[in-house]
Motif scaffolding. Structure first.
Motif, PDB file in Angstrom:
ATOM      1  N   TYR A 162       0.822  -1.209   0.000  1.00 22.13           N
ATOM      2  CA  TYR A 162       0.000   0.000   0.000  1.00 22.13           C
ATOM      3  C   TYR A 162       0.863   1.269   0.000  1.00 22.13           C
ATOM      4  N   GLU A 163       2.003   1.206   0.657  1.00 25.49           N
ATOM      5  CA  GLU A 163       2.930   2.350   0.659  1.00 25.49           C
ATOM      6  C   GLU A 163       3.423   2.635  -0.758  1.00 25.49           C
ATOM      7  N   ILE A 164       3.762   1.574  -1.489  1.00 18.38           N
ATOM      8  CA  ILE A 164       4.245   1.742  -2.869  1.00 18.38           C
ATOM      9  C   ILE A 164       3.149   2.330  -3.746  1.00 18.38           C
ATOM     10  N   ILE A 165       1.928   1.833  -3.569  1.00 18.37           N
ATOM     11  CA  ILE A 165       0.799   2.346  -4.355  1.00 18.37           C
ATOM     12  C   ILE A 165       0.612   3.839  -4.102  1.00 18.37           C
ATOM     13  N   LYS A 166       0.713   4.250  -2.842  1.00 13.13           N
ATOM     14  CA  LYS A 166       0.578   5.673  -2.513  1.00 13.13           C
ATOM     15  C   LYS A 166       1.699   6.496  -3.141  1.00 13.13           C
ATOM     16  N   GLU A 167       2.902   5.941  -3.191  1.00 15.63           N
ATOM     17  CA  GLU A 167       4.022   6.634  -3.825  1.00 15.63           C
ATOM     18  C   GLU A 167       3.752   6.844  -5.315  1.00 15.63           C
ATOM     19  N   ILE A 168       3.209   5.827  -5.976  1.00 18.60           N
ATOM     20  CA  ILE A 168       2.880   5.938  -7.403  1.00 18.60           C
ATOM     21  C   ILE A 168       1.847   7.044  -7.610  1.00 18.60           C
ATOM     22  N   GLU A 169       0.841   7.071  -6.764  1.00 18.65           N
ATOM     23  CA  GLU A 169      -0.202   8.099  -6.879  1.00 18.65           C
ATOM     24  C   GLU A 169       0.375   9.492  -6.665  1.00 18.65           C
ATOM     25  N   SER A 170       1.325   9.612  -5.760  1.00 15.45           N
ATOM     26  CA  SER A 170       1.967  10.898  -5.493  1.00 15.45           C
ATOM     27  C   SER A 170       2.771  11.375  -6.700  1.00 15.45           C
ATOM     28  N   VAL A 171       3.507  10.456  -7.328  1.00 16.97           N
ATOM     29  CA  VAL A 171       4.290  10.803  -8.526  1.00 16.97           C
ATOM     30  C   VAL A 171       3.357  11.225  -9.659  1.00 16.97           C
ATOM     31  N   GLU A 172       2.265  10.484  -9.833  1.00 16.52           N
ATOM     32  CA  GLU A 172       1.307  10.820 -10.894  1.00 16.52           C
ATOM     33  C   GLU A 172       0.730  12.212 -10.691  1.00 16.52           C
ATOM     34  N   HIS A 173       0.423  12.557  -9.446  1.00 12.55           N
ATOM     35  CA  HIS A 173      -0.116  13.884  -9.139  1.00 12.55           C
ATOM     36  C   HIS A 173       0.913  14.972  -9.451  1.00 12.55           C
ATOM     37  N   LYS A 174       2.159  14.723  -9.105  1.00 10.26           N
ATOM     38  CA  LYS A 174       3.218  15.702  -9.375  1.00 10.26           C
ATOM     39  C   LYS A 174       3.384  15.934 -10.875  1.00 10.26           C
ATOM     40  N   ILE A 175       3.358  14.853 -11.665  1.00  8.20           N
ATOM     41  CA  ILE A 175       3.518  14.988 -13.116  1.00  8.20           C
ATOM     42  C   ILE A 175       2.324  15.716 -13.716  1.00  8.20           C
ATOM     43  N   ASP A 176       1.128  15.483 -13.197  1.00  8.35           N
ATOM     44  CA  ASP A 176      -0.052  16.203 -13.677  1.00  8.35           C
ATOM     45  C   ASP A 176       0.129  17.710 -13.478  1.00  8.35           C
ATOM     46  N   GLU A 177       0.658  18.084 -12.336  1.00  7.09           N
ATOM     47  CA  GLU A 177       0.892  19.505 -12.067  1.00  7.09           C
ATOM     48  C   GLU A 177       1.938  20.084 -13.017  1.00  7.09           C
ATOM     49  N   LEU A 178       2.999  19.322 -13.277  1.00  9.29           N
ATOM     50  CA  LEU A 178       4.030  19.774 -14.211  1.00  9.29           C
ATOM     51  C   LEU A 178       3.460  19.912 -15.623  1.00  9.29           C
ATOM     52  N   ASP A 179       2.614  18.969 -16.014  1.00  6.49           N
ATOM     53  CA  ASP A 179       1.998  19.014 -17.342  1.00  6.49           C
ATOM     54  C   ASP A 179       1.100  20.241 -17.492  1.00  6.49           C
ATOM     55  N   THR A 180       0.358  20.548 -16.438  1.00  2.00           N
ATOM     56  CA  THR A 180      -0.502  21.741 -16.468  1.00  2.00           C
ATOM     57  C   THR A 180       0.339  22.999 -16.614  1.00  2.00           C
ATOM     58  N   ARG A 181       1.427  23.068 -15.858  1.00  2.00           N
ATOM     59  CA  ARG A 181       2.337  24.225 -15.960  1.00  2.00           C
ATOM     60  C   ARG A 181       2.914  24.329 -17.366  1.00  2.00           C
ATOM     61  N   PHE A 182       3.268  23.194 -17.951  1.00  5.77           N
ATOM     62  CA  PHE A 182       3.828  23.169 -19.300  1.00  5.77           C
ATOM     63  C   PHE A 182       2.814  23.707 -20.310  1.00  5.77           C
ATOM     64  N   MET A 183       1.574  23.263 -20.200  1.00  6.35           N
ATOM     65  CA  MET A 183       0.542  23.741 -21.126  1.00  6.35           C
ATOM     66  C   MET A 183       0.342  25.250 -20.993  1.00  6.35           C
ATOM     67  N   GLU A 184       0.371  25.735 -19.773  1.00  7.16           N
ATOM     68  CA  GLU A 184       0.215  27.181 -19.553  1.00  7.16           C
ATOM     69  C   GLU A 184       1.305  27.965 -20.280  1.00  7.16           C
ATOM     70  N   ILE A 185       2.532  27.483 -20.190  1.00  3.86           N
ATOM     71  CA  ILE A 185       3.654  28.167 -20.843  1.00  3.86           C
ATOM     72  C   ILE A 185       3.497  28.164 -22.362  1.00  3.86           C
ATOM     73  N   ILE A 186       3.143  27.005 -22.919  1.00  6.34           N
ATOM     74  CA  ILE A 186       3.023  26.899 -24.373  1.00  6.34           C
ATOM     75  C   ILE A 186       1.898  27.775 -24.898  1.00  6.34           C
ATOM     76  N   PHE A 187       0.735  27.741 -24.256  1.00  2.35           N
ATOM     77  CA  PHE A 187      -0.386  28.550 -24.746  1.00  2.35           C
ATOM     78  C   PHE A 187      -0.133  30.048 -24.553  1.00  2.35           C
ATOM     79  N   LYS A 188       0.519  30.394 -23.462  1.00  2.00           N
ATOM     80  CA  LYS A 188       0.826  31.799 -23.209  1.00  2.00           C
ATOM     81  C   LYS A 188       1.784  32.352 -24.257  1.00  2.00           C
ATOM     82  N   ASN A 189       2.644  31.482 -24.784  1.00  2.00           N
ATOM     83  CA  ASN A 189       3.659  31.923 -25.753  1.00  2.00           C
ATOM     84  C   ASN A 189       3.392  31.394 -27.161  1.00  2.00           C
ATOM     85  N   SER A 190       2.167  30.968 -27.421  1.00  2.00           N
ATOM     86  CA  SER A 190       1.841  30.348 -28.712  1.00  2.00           C
ATOM     87  C   SER A 190       2.062  31.289 -29.893  1.00  2.00           C
ATOM     88  N   ALA A 191       1.879  32.599 -29.671  1.00  2.00           N
ATOM     89  CA  ALA A 191       2.045  33.559 -30.765  1.00  2.00           C
ATOM     90  C   ALA A 191       3.506  33.661 -31.209  1.00  2.00           C
TER      91      ALA A 191
END
Length: 228
Positions: A162-191
């Protein structure tokens, strides 16, 4: 086929561990490809990307062999359908890595605006490092599940799973946040960039993010097996 049958006779998770090793190698090779991308070594990037494609094909072949060998006549401590469901999710991690590799083969990441280039590359490399962490944790989770079975569902082994499963979920959440930040940068600078470059970068990030999504799905399959 007999090799897999013998492995299943020992534990239903021994063949899944073999498959997980190839999946982990595919994600690790993708990380090398992205490292070459970061250094501007584009020919090396393409070599690694093609290797990811080969490893995904190998993982698929192993998956099919395992399916064919998993007879309903075999006595196992977990449901055959649960094992096959988990195998499918684990295999999708390699599929996600291959999808990123395909985008790396489409073009070189040229002409990224100078004022966002460092942040774009940093985010991609951080997502890459977190993705290999997720794949390693999935490998650790299936190895631990084997230990759970061997221990007769021992309390300490279950707790560690269960500890390992929670670690996987934590990593997935972190990557989701990074992906959102990445999209913000690309759309903000799309022009500032051509349409094709923006689509290329967004898909690189999204397919990397999918690796951790599939890792989380695999972890959820293990959770379901633990709860039955």
């Amino acid at each position: 086929m007999q090799v897999w049958t013998k492995l299943f006779a020992k534990s239903p998770f021994k063949p899944l561990i073999k498959h997980a090793e190839v999946v982990l190698e595919a994600v690790g090779t993708l990380e090398k490809a992205l490292g070459a991308w970061d250094r501007g070594e584009y020919e090396k990037m393409r070599e690694y990307a093609r290797r990811v494609d080969d490893l995904e094909d190998f993982a698929d072949r192993i998956k099919e062999e395992i399916r064919d060998s998993l007879s309903s006549k075999l006595f196992m401590p977990v449901n055959r359908g649960d094992i096959l469901g988990y195998l499918e999710m684990q295999d999708k991690i390699a599929d996600a890595a291959e999808n990123t590799a395909k985008w790396l083969l489409v073009r070189d990441p040229n002409n990224i605006p100078e004022d966002i280039k460092d942040e774009v590359r940093t985010l991609i490399m951080t997502m890459s490092q977190e993705s290999i962490k997720a794949a390693k944790l999935v490998y650790e989770a299936i190895v631990q599940m084997d230990r759970v079975i061997e221990s007769g569902f021992g309390e300490k082994e279950i707790e560690r799973e269960y500890e390992i499963i929670k670690e996987i979920e934590s990593v997935e959440h972190k990557i989701d946040e990074l992906d959102t930040r990445f999209m913000e940068i690309i759309f903000k600078n799309s022009a500032k960039m051509e349409w094709g470059l923006g689509m290329y970068l967004l898909n690189i990030a999204k397919t990397i993010s999918n690796i951790s999504d599939k890792a989380k799905d695999a972890a959820e399959r293990i959770r379901l097996m633990m709860n039955k």
